[in-house]
Design an enzyme around this catalytic site. Structure first.
Site, PDB file in Angstrom:
ATOM      1  N   SER A 142       0.846  -1.182   0.000  1.00 32.02           N
ATOM      2  CA  SER A 142       0.000   0.000   0.000  1.00 32.02           C
ATOM      3  C   SER A 142       0.883   1.234   0.000  1.00 32.02           C
ATOM      4  CB  SER A 142      -0.899   0.007   1.243  1.00 32.02           C
ATOM      5  OG  SER A 142      -1.511   1.265   1.430  1.00 32.02           O
ATOM      6  N   TYR A 155      -1.540  -0.822  10.483  1.00 35.08           N
ATOM      7  CA  TYR A 155      -1.683  -1.008   9.035  1.00 35.08           C
ATOM      8  C   TYR A 155      -0.428  -0.559   8.300  1.00 35.08           C
ATOM      9  CZ  TYR A 155      -3.559  -0.902   4.325  1.00 35.08           C
ATOM     10  OH  TYR A 155      -3.749  -1.127   2.987  1.00 35.08           O
TER      11      TYR A 155
END
Length: 253
Positions: A142, A155
């Site tokens: 990501s 995350y």
């Protein structure tokens, strides 16, 4: 750059979002796809859609958070199909883990899926790929991996881990015949992003994101980040001195 073709592929997190789209995208191009996820009913619907398009897609119920079972299942798939050509570690979860109200249970779940599950998926048949002298490992990271973002400690860290893991593998496997690709998507419409209540600049339709990812994989790109606007912004954040970054992110939070 010449595009590759895969006879067989495994895609995790295939019940929705990017994983679902990528599994179908590959199947429509003649690849025998093993679509893995926890939700059997979603996988069955995906397989039916693939059959309607004349493609071969086989549902595989799998929870990557169960790492040992994941390794065993993937090794069995590899043996049964004569060798997986492509393995895509896409399964992942996201969400807030703010430091002041740190949610341990959710954090552990995220690490089990995004970190341990991804490594189990990618490493399950890596020795077999090296022995065969062919194969392709893809990790879906990501743009959040470019810097630790506010309220996203778990995350961002999980995606930073995956990025570093893929980079080391890429160096180690050079000359082995096994390719390594790390993909850094920005905001993409999905079940996860649908829950967000904050602005998501340059939010991309799932179909467009899948097309970009699929072509990057077929080209054998070692690293692919998109869209370019968010990529450039995150690279700028990465280059900021810590005091400036901290002040900027504190206001953003």
């Amino acid at each position: 750059m010449k595009q590759m073709h895969y006879g067989t592929a495994l895609v995790t997190g295939a019940s929705s979002g990017l994983g679902r789209g990528l599994a179908l995208w590959l199947a429509r191009r003649g690849t025998r796809v093993f679509a893995a996820a926890r939700r059997q009913e979603h996988l069955d619907a995906l397989a039916q859609e693939a059959r309607a398009a004349g493609a071969t897609l086989e549902p595989v119920k799998m929870d990557v958070a169960q790492a040992d079972a994941t390794v065993e299942r993937i090794r069995q798939l590899d043996a049964d199909c004569g060798g997986l050509d492509l393995v895509v570690a896409n399964a992942g979860v996201g969400g807030a883990t703010p430091g002041k109200q740190f949610p341990w249970e959710f954090t552990k779940q995220m690490i089990d899926i995004n970190v341990t599950g991804a490594v189990a998926t990618l490493g399950a048949v890596l020795p077999q790929m090296v022995e065969r002298g062919r194969g392709h490992l893809v990790g879906i990271s990501s743009l959040a991996a470019f810097r630790g973002l506010p309220t996203r400690a778990a995350y961002s860290a999980s995606k930073i881990f995956l990025s570093s893991f893929m980079e080391s593998l890429r160096v180690d496997l050079r000359g082995s015949g096994v390719r390594v690709t790390c993909i850094y998507p920005g905001w993409v419409k999905s079940e996860i992003t649908a829950k967000n209540t904050f602005p998501m600049p340059f939010l991309m339709e799932t179909e467009e994101a899948v097309e970009r990812m699929g072509n990057a994989i077929l080209r054998g790109e070692p690293v692919y980040a998109f869209p370019w606007q968010m990529t450039r912004f995150m690279k700028l954040l990465h280059a900021l001195p810590n005091p400036l970054f901290d002040a900027l992110m504190s206001r953003r939070r």
